[in-house]
Design a protein around this motif. Sequence first.
Motif, short mmCIF file in Angstrom:
data_model
loop_
_atom_site.label_atom_id
_atom_site.label_comp_id
_atom_site.label_asym_id
_atom_site.label_seq_id
_atom_site.Cartn_x
_atom_site.Cartn_y
_atom_site.Cartn_z
N THR A 92 33.95 40.16 51.33
CA THR A 92 34.91 39.24 50.71
C THR A 92 34.53 37.79 50.96
OG1 THR A 92 36.28 39.36 52.70
CG2 THR A 92 36.81 40.86 50.90
N SER A 93 33.67 37.54 51.95
CA SER A 93 33.27 36.15 52.19
C SER A 93 32.41 35.63 51.06
CB SER A 93 32.49 36.04 53.50
OG SER A 93 31.27 36.76 53.42
N GLY A 94 31.92 36.53 50.17
CA GLY A 94 31.10 36.10 49.05
C GLY A 94 31.87 35.80 47.81
N LEU A 95 33.22 35.80 47.88
CA LEU A 95 34.00 35.52 46.68
C LEU A 95 33.72 34.14 46.13
CD1 LEU A 95 37.45 37.10 47.61
CD2 LEU A 95 35.80 37.91 45.93
N GLY A 96 33.36 33.20 47.03
CA GLY A 96 33.03 31.87 46.55
C GLY A 96 31.84 31.90 45.61
N ASP A 97 30.89 32.80 45.89
CA ASP A 97 29.73 32.92 45.02
C ASP A 97 30.12 33.43 43.65
OD1 ASP A 97 27.87 32.03 46.88
OD2 ASP A 97 27.66 34.03 47.76
N ILE A 98 31.17 34.29 43.60
CA ILE A 98 31.60 34.81 42.31
C ILE A 98 32.07 33.68 41.41
CG2 ILE A 98 33.29 36.28 41.17
CD1 ILE A 98 33.19 38.10 43.57
N PHE A 99 32.89 32.79 41.96
CA PHE A 99 33.40 31.68 41.17
C PHE A 99 32.30 30.68 40.82
CE2 PHE A 99 37.20 33.23 43.31
CZ PHE A 99 38.00 33.46 42.20
N SER A 100 31.40 30.46 41.81
CA SER A 100 30.34 29.49 41.55
C SER A 100 29.35 29.99 40.52
CB SER A 100 29.61 29.16 42.84
OG SER A 100 28.91 30.29 43.32
N ASN A 101 29.34 31.30 40.28
CA ASN A 101 28.38 31.88 39.34
C ASN A 101 29.02 32.33 38.05
OD1 ASN A 101 25.55 32.15 40.67
ND2 ASN A 101 26.96 32.74 42.29
N GLU A 178 27.41 40.68 39.39
CA GLU A 178 26.72 40.87 38.12
C GLU A 178 27.66 40.43 37.01
OE1 GLU A 178 25.86 44.97 37.39
OE2 GLU A 178 27.66 45.69 38.39
N ALA A 179 27.09 39.91 35.96
CA ALA A 179 27.87 39.37 34.85
C ALA A 179 27.87 40.34 33.69
CB ALA A 179 27.31 38.02 34.43
N GLN A 180 29.00 40.44 33.03
CA GLN A 180 29.14 41.26 31.83
C GLN A 180 29.58 40.35 30.69
OE1 GLN A 180 31.75 44.55 32.52
NE2 GLN A 180 30.27 45.68 33.77
N GLY A 181 28.88 40.41 29.59
CA GLY A 181 29.20 39.56 28.45
C GLY A 181 30.32 40.14 27.62
N HIS A 182 31.27 39.29 27.24
CA HIS A 182 32.37 39.66 26.35
C HIS A 182 32.51 38.57 25.31
CE1 HIS A 182 33.83 42.99 28.88
NE2 HIS A 182 33.43 42.22 29.89
N GLY A 183 31.69 38.66 24.26
CA GLY A 183 31.74 37.65 23.23
C GLY A 183 31.23 36.31 23.74
N MET A 184 32.08 35.29 23.67
CA MET A 184 31.70 33.96 24.12
C MET A 184 31.77 33.81 25.63
SD MET A 184 33.68 31.63 21.28
CE MET A 184 33.14 30.13 22.10
N PHE A 185 32.41 34.78 26.29
CA PHE A 185 32.64 34.65 27.73
C PHE A 185 31.78 35.63 28.51
CE2 PHE A 185 36.53 33.38 25.58
CZ PHE A 185 36.77 32.14 26.15
N SER A 186 31.51 35.27 29.74
CA SER A 186 30.78 36.12 30.66
C SER A 186 31.62 36.26 31.93
CB SER A 186 29.42 35.52 30.99
OG SER A 186 28.73 36.33 31.92
N ILE A 187 31.95 37.49 32.28
CA ILE A 187 32.80 37.75 33.45
C ILE A 187 31.95 38.31 34.57
CG2 ILE A 187 34.78 39.04 34.33
CD1 ILE A 187 35.91 39.07 31.53
#
Length: 368
Positions: A92-101, A178-187
């Motif tokens: 959970t300490s890597g959640l900051g990386d999720i937002f930064s990426n 990892e990122a998943q593309g959804h149209g114009m957005f990437s989650i």
Amino acid sequence: MARKDLYAVLGVDKKASADEIKKSYRKLARKYHPDRNAGDKAAEEKFKEISQAHDVLGDPDKRKEYDRGQGPFAAASGAGGSPFSGAGGFDTSGLGDIFSNLFGGSTPGGGSTARNPQPQRGRDLEASVQISFDQAVAGAQIPLSVPTPTRCTTCSGTGARPGTSASVCPRCQGRGIEAQGHGMFSISQPCSRCGGSGTVIEDPCPTCAGSGVTRSIKRYRVNIPAGVRDGSRIRLPGKGEPGQRGGPAGDLYVVTLVDPSRVFTRKGENVEVEVPLTVVEAIRGAEIEVPTLNGNKRLRVPAGTRHGTVQRLRGEGPPRLGAEGNGNINYRFVIDVPDQLNDEQAEAVDALSKVLAGNPRAHLWTDR
């Protein structure tokens, strides 16, 4: 390695509520507790197993991971194994990386962003002790055996077989997401390969099955303060699950299970005693002997005492936990009416009814 059914270990349904899981765990813990099965290795292993199952199913987050078959809970615990999150768990300490990426965190040329795992506090643990009513009132020192996760000595907590080490996750390149593309957005979401840790263990430690921790029985002597109730929680700082990456250990919470008394009933900070009175004692009054928490005392019953009347001895009850002073003892009088009379008693009652003539229900028909 086959997946272990933790629900079957606790004997509950997969849809069981948190209370049902906790109730079943407490019942099994009493049955297989090492203090009740001294020298029985099978019982000790069973105690470790049900404690391990409760550690997972009793924690909402761990239970969700287990139900999804993800994270370190997807595999069963082998010899000495544990379902606690380790090198393969989601950090959970890597959640900051999720937002930064969220909008792309890779470096030019396809390189990966370096991760700097932070120390993580260990989880809190819970254990229960069975004590008598007298011990709850006066306080006591109780022995307690707790199955506790400890750092695996074979792999020094890395989760990897000695001589090997965890490698960078090939799916997320060590980022943990990892990122998943959804149209114009990437989650972005935790990596499905490494669970968010950024590393994978190709050759897990045979002792801890890759978790980095094993379970051992730790024995304590717990000081139970005077005045505890059934369900009171006593905190033992630093006696919980060890932290990860040098983080502090969690706490151990000891829950008191108090045996009921045959005389006293706990009512909040007070206790209550049901005291039978004869019809004559209730009518004429009497001086009777009643029990207290420290011997017996004489109590004056006023003439004309009604059924259900309560008389108090203030400050004679159990100590107030976490506060000064003591509670009260409440004596609830109940009139003992015989269901059968001999001839002499029946004659006396008839004579009394003639003397105490009148209709006590007359007011029920007035002003109707």
